[in-house]
Design a protein around this motif. Structure first.
Motif, short mmCIF file in Angstrom:
data_model
loop_
_atom_site.label_atom_id
_atom_site.label_comp_id
_atom_site.label_asym_id
_atom_site.label_seq_id
_atom_site.Cartn_x
_atom_site.Cartn_y
_atom_site.Cartn_z
N ASP A 165 86.34 -13.12 40.00
CA ASP A 165 86.21 -14.53 39.63
C ASP A 165 84.76 -15.03 39.66
OD1 ASP A 165 85.92 -14.36 42.35
OD2 ASP A 165 87.24 -16.05 42.84
N TYR A 166 83.79 -14.16 39.81
CA TYR A 166 82.39 -14.58 39.82
C TYR A 166 81.97 -15.01 38.42
CZ TYR A 166 77.42 -14.68 40.99
OH TYR A 166 76.14 -15.09 41.20
N ASP A 167 81.28 -16.12 38.32
CA ASP A 167 80.86 -16.66 37.02
C ASP A 167 79.55 -15.99 36.60
OD1 ASP A 167 80.25 -18.11 34.78
OD2 ASP A 167 80.63 -20.08 35.69
N ARG A 168 79.66 -14.81 36.01
CA ARG A 168 78.48 -14.06 35.63
C ARG A 168 77.71 -14.74 34.50
NH1 ARG A 168 81.85 -9.86 37.52
NH2 ARG A 168 82.99 -9.60 35.56
N ALA A 169 78.41 -15.45 33.64
CA ALA A 169 77.73 -16.16 32.56
C ALA A 169 76.80 -17.24 33.12
CB ALA A 169 78.75 -16.78 31.60
N ALA A 170 77.26 -17.95 34.14
CA ALA A 170 76.43 -18.98 34.76
C ALA A 170 75.21 -18.37 35.44
CB ALA A 170 77.25 -19.79 35.76
N LEU A 171 75.41 -17.22 36.08
CA LEU A 171 74.29 -16.53 36.71
C LEU A 171 73.25 -16.12 35.67
CD1 LEU A 171 72.87 -15.08 39.09
CD2 LEU A 171 74.33 -13.09 38.58
N ILE A 172 73.71 -15.51 34.59
CA ILE A 172 72.80 -15.07 33.54
C ILE A 172 72.02 -16.24 32.97
CG2 ILE A 172 72.72 -14.11 31.21
CD1 ILE A 172 75.15 -12.33 32.10
N ALA A 215 74.44 -3.75 36.05
CA ALA A 215 73.46 -3.38 35.02
C ALA A 215 73.60 -4.26 33.79
CB ALA A 215 73.62 -1.90 34.66
N ASP A 216 74.84 -4.62 33.44
CA ASP A 216 75.07 -5.52 32.30
C ASP A 216 74.43 -6.88 32.55
OD1 ASP A 216 76.45 -3.53 30.97
OD2 ASP A 216 78.43 -4.33 31.46
N VAL A 217 74.57 -7.40 33.78
CA VAL A 217 73.94 -8.68 34.13
C VAL A 217 72.43 -8.57 34.04
CG1 VAL A 217 73.55 -10.32 36.01
CG2 VAL A 217 75.87 -9.49 35.54
N ALA A 218 71.88 -7.47 34.54
CA ALA A 218 70.43 -7.29 34.49
C ALA A 218 69.94 -7.25 33.05
CB ALA A 218 70.05 -6.00 35.22
N GLU A 219 70.64 -6.53 32.20
CA GLU A 219 70.22 -6.43 30.80
C GLU A 219 70.32 -7.78 30.10
OE1 GLU A 219 71.20 -3.84 26.75
OE2 GLU A 219 72.40 -3.55 28.57
N ALA A 220 71.39 -8.52 30.35
CA ALA A 220 71.59 -9.79 29.67
C ALA A 220 70.63 -10.87 30.15
CB ALA A 220 73.04 -10.27 29.86
N SER A 221 70.21 -10.79 31.41
CA SER A 221 69.38 -11.84 32.00
C SER A 221 67.90 -11.51 32.02
CB SER A 221 69.84 -12.11 33.44
OG SER A 221 69.58 -10.98 34.26
N GLY A 222 67.57 -10.23 31.94
CA GLY A 222 66.18 -9.81 32.09
C GLY A 222 65.73 -9.72 33.53
N ALA A 223 66.63 -9.94 34.48
CA ALA A 223 66.29 -9.84 35.90
C ALA A 223 66.41 -8.39 36.37
CB ALA A 223 67.21 -10.73 36.73
N HIS A 224 65.80 -8.12 37.52
CA HIS A 224 65.87 -6.80 38.14
C HIS A 224 66.86 -6.88 39.30
CE1 HIS A 224 62.22 -5.91 35.88
NE2 HIS A 224 61.67 -6.99 36.41
N ILE A 225 67.86 -6.02 39.31
CA ILE A 225 68.87 -6.05 40.37
C ILE A 225 68.71 -4.81 41.24
CG2 ILE A 225 71.32 -6.12 40.93
CD1 ILE A 225 71.82 -7.68 38.44
#
Length: 405
Positions: free
Chosen positions: A212-219, A19-29
């Protein structure tokens, strides 16, 4: 009795990260039900997921009934009756081939929900760009039936299509997604930039909740796609929701020596209960539940697997064959000769009745179980944050007898 034991706290931990990734990126997960569809857990995941992706009608029904949010559907092919029902409640329906879309186009576009804008249609694209290591799970292998390659799209009729679906990953990181999208962009960037395309589904296989997933790069990538192409972006991980959330608890039924191996027969089966052990292949981490008196000095501390910890139990991690003093081939109570979990070693000898814990057994286990050989199914239970265990499903003979009519 064997049991799948799922930690509700661990599930919520993963869900919060997504949910944090979705909020930061604007994507729907979305939650991919093909990996994890335990209905008893939908209430836990519902506040965090944008909805579910389904591989066909039954999963779509489950999504609508138990998640009640966005329902995205993709299948290599639809039956007429299935498609007719999906039109009544799905939000995105993606097609695998131009022939399927051609077959269903008129009835799709004529449906009142499509005309009101409640339902959109997409095509799955195959960029023919492999990043995986196991051909069985790679949609981009030569001869793949999954998705439409670029050369087939030349001159295609795009009327009514508003989405592109891209799924090529399996248990992979952000860099593999970035590399894949760049390859996709080179071939299909003009198409993605077309005003007719309003959504991009990047599929699943994203290990977003791995440490170890690079969530910043994904966002960063997701933000870039949304800003450059002005599309809604969807991701549909499955494993990321359920990884490191549960275990399979098994009992030792028999121990004997044969043909150079010491065998321990368990009351669980790789073939029937965790087929990825044979298909991937995948070697689960195994822990023995041991009394304090059996703990070698310094070997047993706090439990090392992150989910399904039971108060009052102590655990000793198994090693590779020969690494520790006592090696066993862990096998199943079926007639399949290759139904073997693997060769493991333990500090102390196993005994009949001992409990072994197989780690990380929430995803791609319960959804793939069978009744092969009539081996009883493990229970499905939830470990609540309070420590309370709630058995939500107990299988019996009637489940076996009724399955095949």
């Amino acid at each position: 009795m064997a049991s799948f034991l799922i930690s509700t706290a661990a599930l919520e931990r993963n869900a919060r990260q997504l949910a944090d990734v979705a909020e930061a990126s604007g994507a729907h997960i979305l939650l991919a039900l093909k990996a994890f569809s335990a209905t008893s857990c939908m209430a836990i995941l519902r506040p965090y997921a944008a909805g579910c992706c389904a591989s066909g009608l039954y999963e779509a029904r489950l999504a609508a009934r138990h998640m009640g949010k966005h329902v995205a559907v993709y299948s290599p092919a639809y039956r007429d009756a299935e498609l007719e029902e999906l039109l009544t409640f799905a939000h995105h329906i993606d097609f695998n081939s131009l022939s399927q879309w051609g077959h269903f186009r008129e009835r799709c576009l004529a449906h009142p929900r499509a005309q009101r804008g409640e339902l959109q249609f997409g095509l799955r694209i195959n960029p023919c760009f492999s990043t995986g290591h196991t051909a069985l799970y790679d949609p981009c292998v030569p001869g793949s039936r999954l998705g439409i390659p670029a050369e087939q799209l030349e001159g295609a009729d795009w009327s009514g299509i508003s989405g592109l679906h891209l799924h090529t990953l399996c248990e992979q990181g952000a860099q593999e997604l970035i590399d894949t999208f760049r390859a996709f962009e080179k071939q299909f960037g003009d198409l993605l930039a077309s005003p007719r395309i309003t959504y991009l589904n990047l599929g699943g296989g994203h290990w977003i909740t791995k440490p170890d997933y690079d969530r910043a790069a994904l966002i960063s990538l997701l933000r870039e796609i949304r800003a450059m192409y002005h599309v809604e972006v969807f991701l549909e991980p499955g494993e990321a929701w359920a990884i490191h959330t549960g275990v399979l608890r098994a009992r030792v039924l028999d121990i004997f020596d044969s043909l150079g191996y010491r065998h321990a027969i368990l009351d669980v089966s790789a073939s029937a209960h965790m087929p990825d052990v044979l298909e991937m292949p995948y070697r689960p981490d195994v822990f023995a539940v041991v009394p304090d008196s059996a703990a070698p000095a310094g070997e047993i501390s706090a439990i090392t697997f992150p989910a399904a910890q039971l108060a009052g139990e102590r655990y000793c991690a198994a090693g590779e064959a020969g690494e520790k003093a006592h090696t066993y081939r862990l096998g199943a109570p079926t007639c399949l000769a290759g139904d073997v979990i693997g060769d493991y070693s333990f500090d102390t000898p196993l005994e009949i009745g001992d409990t072994l814990v197989l780690d990380d057994m929430s995803h791609y286990t319960m959804v793939k179980t069978t009744h092969f050989n009539g081996v009883p199914h493990p229970d499905i239970a939830l470990l609540h944050a309070s420590g309370r265990i709630e058995t939500v499903r107990r299988f019996d003979y009637a489940d076996f007898e009724g399955r095949l009519g």
